[in-house]
Each structure stands twice: as structure tokens, then as C-alpha cells.
Design a protein around this motif. Structure first.
Motif, PDB file in Angstrom:
ATOM      1  N   UNK A  32     -10.350   9.493 -13.012  1.00  0.00           N
ATOM      2  CA  UNK A  32      -9.948   8.098 -12.874  1.00  0.00           C
ATOM      3  C   UNK A  32      -8.588   8.071 -12.187  1.00  0.00           C
ATOM      4  N   UNK A  33      -8.533   7.461 -11.009  1.00  0.00           N
ATOM      5  CA  UNK A  33      -7.293   7.419 -10.229  1.00  0.00           C
ATOM      6  C   UNK A  33      -6.809   5.974 -10.155  1.00  0.00           C
ATOM      7  N   UNK A  34      -5.578   5.753 -10.558  1.00  0.00           N
ATOM      8  CA  UNK A  34      -5.015   4.403 -10.427  1.00  0.00           C
ATOM      9  C   UNK A  34      -5.285   3.519 -11.624  1.00  0.00           C
ATOM     10  N   UNK A  35      -5.360   4.107 -12.813  1.00  0.00           N
ATOM     11  CA  UNK A  35      -5.543   3.334 -14.041  1.00  0.00           C
ATOM     12  C   UNK A  35      -4.297   2.518 -14.387  1.00  0.00           C
ATOM     13  N   UNK A  36      -4.419   1.837 -15.495  1.00  0.00           N
ATOM     14  CA  UNK A  36      -3.414   0.867 -15.928  1.00  0.00           C
ATOM     15  C   UNK A  36      -2.390   1.573 -16.821  1.00  0.00           C
ATOM     16  N   UNK A  37      -1.111   1.502 -16.457  1.00  0.00           N
ATOM     17  CA  UNK A  37      -0.071   2.229 -17.188  1.00  0.00           C
ATOM     18  C   UNK A  37       0.811   1.265 -17.979  1.00  0.00           C
ATOM     19  N   UNK A  38       0.892   1.496 -19.270  1.00  0.00           N
ATOM     20  CA  UNK A  38       1.764   0.688 -20.129  1.00  0.00           C
ATOM     21  C   UNK A  38       3.201   1.240 -20.042  1.00  0.00           C
ATOM     22  N   UNK A  39       4.196   0.495 -20.550  1.00  0.00           N
ATOM     23  CA  UNK A  39       5.597   0.925 -20.398  1.00  0.00           C
ATOM     24  C   UNK A  39       5.868   2.359 -20.841  1.00  0.00           C
TER      25      UNK A  39
ATOM     26  N   UNK B 208       0.842  -1.203   0.000  1.00  0.00           N
ATOM     27  CA  UNK B 208       0.000   0.000   0.000  1.00  0.00           C
ATOM     28  C   UNK B 208       0.882   1.260   0.000  1.00  0.00           C
ATOM     29  N   UNK B 209       2.040   1.170   0.646  1.00  0.00           N
ATOM     30  CA  UNK B 209       2.917   2.340   0.725  1.00  0.00           C
ATOM     31  C   UNK B 209       3.435   2.729  -0.664  1.00  0.00           C
ATOM     32  N   UNK B 210       3.834   1.729  -1.446  1.00  0.00           N
ATOM     33  CA  UNK B 210       4.246   2.014  -2.833  1.00  0.00           C
ATOM     34  C   UNK B 210       3.077   2.618  -3.605  1.00  0.00           C
ATOM     35  N   UNK B 211       1.891   2.113  -3.314  1.00  0.00           N
ATOM     36  CA  UNK B 211       0.690   2.574  -3.997  1.00  0.00           C
ATOM     37  C   UNK B 211       0.409   4.043  -3.685  1.00  0.00           C
ATOM     38  N   UNK B 212       0.562   4.409  -2.416  1.00  0.00           N
ATOM     39  CA  UNK B 212       0.260   5.782  -1.990  1.00  0.00           C
ATOM     40  C   UNK B 212       1.167   6.784  -2.704  1.00  0.00           C
ATOM     41  N   UNK B 213       2.451   6.477  -2.793  1.00  0.00           N
ATOM     42  CA  UNK B 213       3.359   7.416  -3.449  1.00  0.00           C
ATOM     43  C   UNK B 213       3.109   7.432  -4.950  1.00  0.00           C
ATOM     44  N   UNK B 214       2.835   6.249  -5.520  1.00  0.00           N
ATOM     45  CA  UNK B 214       2.569   6.165  -6.956  1.00  0.00           C
ATOM     46  C   UNK B 214       1.307   6.916  -7.344  1.00  0.00           C
TER      47      UNK B 214
ATOM     48  N   UNK C 245       7.179   4.685 -16.762  1.00  0.00           N
ATOM     49  CA  UNK C 245       8.470   5.213 -16.309  1.00  0.00           C
ATOM     50  C   UNK C 245       8.425   6.725 -16.113  1.00  0.00           C
ATOM     51  N   UNK C 246       7.607   7.386 -16.899  1.00  0.00           N
ATOM     52  CA  UNK C 246       7.495   8.842 -16.755  1.00  0.00           C
ATOM     53  C   UNK C 246       6.911   9.204 -15.393  1.00  0.00           C
TER      54      UNK C 246
ATOM     55  N   UNK D  88       7.090   7.359 -12.649  1.00  0.00           N
ATOM     56  CA  UNK D  88       8.097   7.079 -11.605  1.00  0.00           C
ATOM     57  C   UNK D  88       9.216   8.129 -11.631  1.00  0.00           C
ATOM     58  N   UNK D  89       9.559   8.581 -12.830  1.00  0.00           N
ATOM     59  CA  UNK D  89      10.586   9.618 -12.919  1.00  0.00           C
ATOM     60  C   UNK D  89      10.089  10.903 -12.259  1.00  0.00           C
ATOM     61  N   UNK D  90       8.828  11.204 -12.477  1.00  0.00           N
ATOM     62  CA  UNK D  90       8.247  12.417 -11.898  1.00  0.00           C
ATOM     63  C   UNK D  90       8.271  12.340 -10.371  1.00  0.00           C
ATOM     64  N   UNK D  91       7.989  11.148  -9.854  1.00  0.00           N
ATOM     65  CA  UNK D  91       8.008  10.965  -8.400  1.00  0.00           C
ATOM     66  C   UNK D  91       9.414  11.243  -7.854  1.00  0.00           C
ATOM     67  N   UNK D  92      10.409  10.711  -8.530  1.00  0.00           N
ATOM     68  CA  UNK D  92      11.793  10.918  -8.102  1.00  0.00           C
ATOM     69  C   UNK D  92      12.167  12.398  -8.172  1.00  0.00           C
ATOM     70  N   UNK D  93      11.806  13.041  -9.278  1.00  0.00           N
ATOM     71  CA  UNK D  93      12.123  14.461  -9.452  1.00  0.00           C
ATOM     72  C   UNK D  93      11.451  15.289  -8.354  1.00  0.00           C
ATOM     73  N   UNK D  94      10.191  14.996  -8.092  1.00  0.00           N
ATOM     74  CA  UNK D  94       9.456  15.783  -7.098  1.00  0.00           C
ATOM     75  C   UNK D  94      10.007  15.563  -5.690  1.00  0.00           C
ATOM     76  N   UNK D  95      10.424  14.339  -5.402  1.00  0.00           N
ATOM     77  CA  UNK D  95      11.035  14.080  -4.089  1.00  0.00           C
ATOM     78  C   UNK D  95      12.303  14.918  -3.941  1.00  0.00           C
ATOM     79  N   UNK D  96      13.140  14.907  -4.973  1.00  0.00           N
ATOM     80  CA  UNK D  96      14.396  15.679  -4.893  1.00  0.00           C
ATOM     81  C   UNK D  96      14.116  17.172  -4.816  1.00  0.00           C
TER      82      UNK D  96
END
Ligand SMILES: Cc1ncc(C[n+]2csc(CCOP(=O)(O)OP(=O)(O)O)c2C)c(N)n1
Lengths: 283, 378
Positions: free
Chosen positions: B206-213, B90-96, B217-218, B220-228
Motif C-alpha cells: 500500500x503506497x500513499x496511505x493516510x498518516x496520522x500526526x 505532485x512534486x511534494x507528493x513524489x518526495x513524500x 512527522x517521522x 518528513x523527518x526521515x526525508x530531511x535526514x536522507x536529503x542531508x
């Protein structure tokens, strides 16, 4: 039947003739705009929300495979705190409901949160390639029961009733009006309601793309999957008898490739289960 | 504001209640229990307006607050150890999903062997989950970090975990100032998520839809950028908050930007790097030492730049309460990768596992052996 709503729009990428999508349409017809939907991981979620597209016109959320009951509770709690009466409807497959999410569902029932929980029962993990779930009926071939399942199908209605759930019902994809009516009743009930809908899966059941509704109708007609409804723990007469014409289970089984290997003896066993249903439910 | 002598759990619970979350859900596990018992009691006594939901597991508690957050509510949960691991999916889900959950982690060892005492193994299991991870040294910091966590989470849509050492902070009494709701409000506005970002019938999304490749990655990259990108924000928020709630500092602090705190001589020969409550023990040990300084990491995720603190020291001794078995401690790995050009000796000192005492003596031994590189258990 109110067909003016189009909460689940065409353009999703489910299999042609999918029983689950058809059942979901009947559920959606019962809902107005003041509703929030939660979906568990599974076919319904995957085929309707390929980002950046979405087939949902209502606010919709998916978190994980097993936790949609708890997510629904949380949403309802947030709404309650904000003094909003928005309805919450949870949609999950049989794998999510019978197996991995059963603890979460039990927690929801115990808390008594005012949400409607719909289980689309495809009798297998359809999304990952038709593996056996706790709902797979005895004899059915799946990719993890290549010789046919041994286990008895888990009785989820009894489990819901044992929690004191005030509205518990069962239907099949072949009875859209029955589904819509039951969802509407479930929404009226205070506290949790549980509805389980048999939803034939074209590749899972090994049937033709035009046979999902036929299979779902035969499930009822053979007393394999009767239309049932319990209010306050008591079985209602309302929806049981209407569509029942006693047919032999063989008609239902023969249609489906997943049962093609069954012996006479196995078929007789399944027939005796259906006969029991006729007695118990006075069909 | 008044100074009270409070149990750490009580101080945290009172602070959380004053922050006024809308939905609280938790599942009991030692040493988190006192916090959630207090929150249940405040509710039962009519002193709080939040919904308090009993969960049947930590995975459910986290899922409940996740759902509530998606519906636009301010939420709170707390856990420890095994419970945190049960929440992990769930923790991975919350950040994602970019939901601003705030959670207290009363840090405890992870079994087997089963053990209820403090270390940081639980926190390190969520290291890569995409959460902000803050570590408190003492009761006051625990209180402050919770207030900051909400402002940070709700302004960045990043979930935040506030780590407090189990028993050492949760079950001990200290002088602490718990800010009241009026004071908190000067810093933390009511939570009003932007239209279209939460589950809202007026504005269906729609929150939490299905993401293709091509899309995944975009995200997840955004999450990393925003954390930094949140590093300077954490620093600013910390400074802002400490102007609103001034509290006495027990020892002399030479530098504090919110992300890290430095204590010691301006050019230490040996620099200790550590997190959490043992910073207090280390400060006490090196108080009169002209050669040793302590760099306390308050923000472990996002991880701050340490280079300006390490330019002149000859030795770095990382002291940490977790082990990435088969490699080194996680903090050591972090320090090593952020100081790739460092020419001195770096050692990794694994202490306090499963509640093993970290004494002044332990720290002295570590300092003495800091000329020798490598991973050492104490
Ligand atoms: C924790 C976890 N385990 C396994 C999976 C893989 N998985 C995704 S959907 C699914 C099956 C879904 O089956 P069901 O709930 O019956 O729904 P259906 O696809 O049949 O509609 C599985 C096993 C997962 N996503 N998460």
C-alpha cells in the motif's frame, strides 16, 4: 458471483452501513490478483489505509485528490514498457471525478489508456463533510447548499461517451452482481472504461445505517439512477429492465433527510426528470 | 568520446535518451519545449524504447511519471515556470512517497507579469518540496548532472530536479560531450527497485496511505535526514562520473567536490556566491582579479556546508536570480543561516529577473559595492 476473493478486507473504519464500501466490495469481486489499484483522496482512501494498516490485499496507491486518472495512465505505461498485462483499476469519488479531476480524466480518455475507472458517486464531497459537488442533484441539501442545490447533476456518462469511451456503465450499490459483471466486462475492453456507481452516504444522505442498500435500490426503481450500459457508444438492453418496477420518486426522496425540505413543486420536477429517464432509456 | 557542437536542449534530450528511461511524459512550455520535442522525435523515429505519453497539463505529466515510477519504471519529465507551479502538488507528493523522479527545469520567471525569459523564481517555488535540486552552469554540466541525477535518485529514492537556465543554456550552442549508453551503463545500472517498494502484484503493498500526526512527522523527518545524508553521496557520484567522462574545463577550477566549485585566489577578500549559468560570466569577470573568488553552488538542495570557504574573506556577495518578495533572495537566506557566525559584510544582489541581462559590467558593479550590506537589485 465469485466470492472467493477478499481484496478489500474488513477492519477499515468507514461509517457503519457505508454504501461506497459495499459497492467497492462488489468491484473487488471482479478482480484477480494481477491487478493494481489507484485511489483518489476521499472516503475510500482515508478509511482503508490508516498507516501502518491497510485493508487492501492488492497493490494499491494513492497520490492526490485530482490526479488518479493520470497516475493510472503512468502505471499502465510502466507495465506496458515492462511487457506486463497487469490490469489497472482507478477508484475515485464524484468530487474527484466530476470536478477537480475532470481534466485528468479527459486526458486519460483521449490517450486511450487501457484502464478501468470507477467513480463511487455519493453525490457530494463526503470525506470533507458533505459539501456540494458537480454530482449533487438539484434540491439536495449539503453543507455548502444549506437551502438545497440549484445546479443540475452533471452528466458524466455523456461526457465519457463524447470521448468515444468504448465501455460506459452505471450501477448502484444495491446491485452487487450487476457491479461485478460490469467491472468484468470493462476489463475485457481495450482502452479506457468508465463505470459510475451510486453509493449512498449515511451521514450525507441523512439515512439510517441500514438504509444504504434500500436507497440505492429505490434510486433504480424510481428511474432516478437507472442501471445503464453502453458498449461502443450504444445503449445495451442488458441490465436496464431487469430490476425496474416503476415507483414514484417520492419513495426515494422521502427516505433521505437531504431532501426533507423539498416542496411539492420540486418533487414534481424531479419526478418529471425520472419520467424522462423512463422514456430515454425505454424502462 | 566525440565533442559535438550542440544546442543545450539537444544535448540534454540525447543524454536522457541514452539513459533509457521507460516512461516519459511532459507538457510543452517555453523554454523547455526543445527537449521534449526531441524526445518525442527520437521515439517517433524508432530510436528510443520509452513510452512517451502526451499529458493534458503539467500536473498530469508529473502525475503520469509519478504513477510510472511507483510501478517501478525509470521516468523523466521536464518543465519551466508556470508549468512547474502547476506541478507543485505532485512534486511534494513524489518526495513524500519517495519516488525517484528525475526532472529537468528549464528555469524561467514566474508571472505576473507574464515573461518567458530566464530567472530562478520557478525553482525557488519548489525549494521546500523535498527534492534534490542541482544547478548547471553550462551544457556539459547539464549533461553530467542528468546522469548523476538518475544514479542519485534511484539509489536514495529521492526525486531530483536538474536546473538549467532557460534560453541561456537550453537554446544556445556549445561544445559538449554526450555520453553514449555504454558509457552511462558503467555508472548507472538498470533500475531495479527493491521488492515491496513498488506496485507489484507478486508483492502487494500500500503506497500513499493516510498518516496520522504520530506517524506523519517521522516520515518528513526521515526525508530531511536522507536529503542531508545524500551530500557526501552527491560528491562521490560527481567525482566517480567525471573519472568516467573526462571533459575539458574552460577555466581554472581550484576546488570541486561536486556540491560546490571554487574559482579564484586562495584567500579572497570578496567571495561571490552564485548558481547556474551566470557562474560563467562571473568567472570571466574575475579572471585576473587577485582579490575576488567565486563559490558556485551546484547542489542547492541538500545545501552544502560553506564554512571552509568563508573563514578568511571580508565580504560575501551573493548574486542570485530570484527574490523571496518581502524578505531577501532565497540563496542569501540560505548562506546567512549556514554562516551564522560570519563576522564580515554580506550583501544580496538580485540580478537577471525575467531575463534581464547579467553582464561583466553588472558583476563589476556588484564587486565594487560589496562593502555595503543589504539587499540590492541590479
Ligand atoms: C487539491 C485538493 N483540494 C481539496 C482537498 C480536500 N478534499 C479531500 S477529499 C475531498 C472530497 C472527496 O469527495 P469525493 O471525491 O466525492 O469522494 P468521497 O469522499 O465522497 O468518497 C476534498 C474536497 C484535497 N485533498 N486536495
Amino acid at each position: 458471483m465469485n466470492t472467493s476473493h477478499n481484496n478489500l478486507t474488513p477492519g477499515h473504519n468507514a461509517c457503519a452501513g457505508c454504501g461506497q464500501l459495499s459497492a467497492a466490495q462488489s468491484v473487488m469481486r471482479a478482480l484477480d490478483n494481477d491487478t493494481i489499484l489507484v485511489s483518489a483522496t476521499g472516503c475510500l482512501e482515508v478509511t482503508t489505509t490508516a498507516h501502518p494498516q491497510s485493508a487492501w490485499r492488492l497493490p494499491w496507491m494513492h497520490s492526490l485528490f485530482e490526479n488518479s486518472a493520470a497516475v493510472g495512465s503512468g502505471i499502465k505505461a510502466a507495465l506496458k514498457n515492462k511487457k506486463k498485462n497487469t490490469k489497472v483499476v482507478i477508484q475515485a469519488g464524484d468530487g474527484a471525478t466530476y470536478d477537480i479531476g475532470i481534466g485528468f480524466l479527459s486526458g486519460l480518455f483521449e490517450r486511450g489508456d487501457d484502464v478501468v475507472y470507477i467513480c463511487y458517486d455519493t453525490e457530494a464531497y463526503s470525506n470533507t463533510g458533505i459539501q456540494a459537488s458537480g454530482s449533487t442533484p438539484a434540491g439536495a441539501k449539503t453543507t455548502t447548499t444549506p437551502g438545497g442545490a440549484n445546479e443540475i447533476k452533471k452528466d458524466m456518462l455523456a461526457i465519457a461517451l463524447a470521448h468515444g469511451v468504448k465501455y460506459v456503465a452505471q450501477s448502484t450499490a444495491a446491485f452487487p452482481d450487476d457491479i461485478t459483471a460490469k467491472v468484468k466486462k470493462a476489463l475485457q475492453v481495450e482502452g479506457p472504461a468508465y463505470i459510475q456507481i451510486l453509493s449512498p452516504c449515511i451521514p450525507g444522505w441523512k439515512i439510517q445505517t441500514n438504509e444504504a442498500i434500500k436507497a440505492a435500490r429505490l434510486a433504480v426503481a424510481t428511474a432516478s439512477y437507472p442501471l445503464l450500459e453502453y458498449t461502443n457508444g450504444r445503449l445495451n438492453n442488458s441490465s436496464i429492465k431487469d430490476s425496474f418496477r416503476a415507483q414514484k420518486v417520492e419513495d426515494y426522496l422521502q427516505l433521505q433527510g437531504r431532501f426533507s425540505h423539498l416542496s411539492r413543486k420540486q418533487i414534481a420536477n424531479i419526478q418529471s426528470q425520472a419520467d424522462k429517464n423512463i422514456k430515454i432509456y425505454k424502462l | 568520446m566525440k565533442i559535438s557542437f550542440l544546442e543545450g536542449s539537444r544535448a540534454i534530450a540525447q543524454t536522457v535518451a541514452n539513459i533509457k528511461p521507460e516512461v516519459v511524459s511532459a507538457y510543452p512550455i517555453t523554454p523547455q519545449t526543445h527537449i521534449v520535442e526531441d524526445l518525442a522525435r527520437f521515439k517517433a523515429e524508432g530510436k528510443a524504447d520509452y513510452e512517451y505519453l502526451l499529458a493534458e497539463s503539467e500536473a498530469a505529466a508529473a502525475s503520469i511519471v509519478l504513477g510510472a515510477s511507483a510501478a517501478g519504471a525509470r521516468v523523466y519529465t521536464a518543465t519551466s515556470s508556470q508549468g512547474l507551479l502547476l506541478m507543485l502538488e505532485v512534486l511534494y507528493n513524489a518526495s513524500g512517497l519517495r519516488l525517484p523522479l528525475v526532472m529537468t527545469v528549464a528555469n524561467r520567471a514566474v508571472g505576473a507579469p507574464i515573461n518567458i525569459w530566464n530567472d530562478h523564481s520557478d525553482a525557488m517555488a519548489m525549494r521546500d518540496a523535498g527534492w534534490v535540486m542541482l544547478f548547471a552552469e553550462n551544457h556539459q554540466e547539464a549533461v553530467d548532472l542528468h546522469v548523476i541525477a538518475y544514479r542519485l535518485a534511484e539509489s536514495t529514492n529521492l526525486p531530483v530536479a536538474v536546473n538549467v537556465d532557460g534560453f541561456i543554456l537550453t537554446h544556445s550552442h556549445e561544445n559538449v560531450i554526450v555520453p553514449d549508453n555504454k558509457t552511462i551503463k558503467k555508472f548507472l545500472p538498470d533500475y531495479r527497485p527493491a521488492a515491496g517498494t513498488f506496485l507489484d502484484p507478486q508483492n502487494p503493498s500500500t503506497i500513499g496511505g493516510f498518516f496520522t500526526p504520530e506517524h506523519f512527522w517521522l516520515e518528513r523527518q526521515r526525508l530531511d535526514t536522507d536529503l542531508k545524508k545524500s551530500l557526501p553521496l552527491i560528491s562521490n557520484l560527481y567525482k566517480q562520473w567525471k573519472k568516467i567522462l573526462r571533459t575539458p574545463t574552460p577555466s581554472k577550477i581550484n576546488f570541486d567536490n561536486g556540491l560546490v566549485e571554487y574559482c579564484g585566489p586562495s584567500h579572497p577578500e570578496t567571495l561571490i556566491i552564485a548558481m547556474g549559468s551566470m557562474a560563467g560570466t562571473i568567472k570571466e569577470t574575475i579572471r585576473d582579479n587577485k582579490n575576488v573568488g567565486l563559490l558556485k553552488i551546484r547542489s542547492f538542495r541538500p545545501f552544502p556546508d560553506l564554512r571552509k570557504f568563508t573563514s578568511t574573506c571580508k565580504r560575501i556577495a551573493v548574486i542570485e536570480k530570484a527574490m523571496s518578495s518581502g524578505a531577501s533572495g532565497p540563496l542569501f537566506a540560505e548562506v546567512g543561516s549556514s554562516l551564522s557566525n560570519y563576522k564580515g559584510v554580506i550583501s544580496d544582489n538580485i540580478v537577471g529577473l525575467g531575463g534581464r541581462d547579467v553582464s561583466l559590467q553588472t558583476i563589476k558593479h556588484i564587486i565594487k559595492s560589496s562593502g555595503k550590506a543589504g539587499v540590492k537589485f541590479w
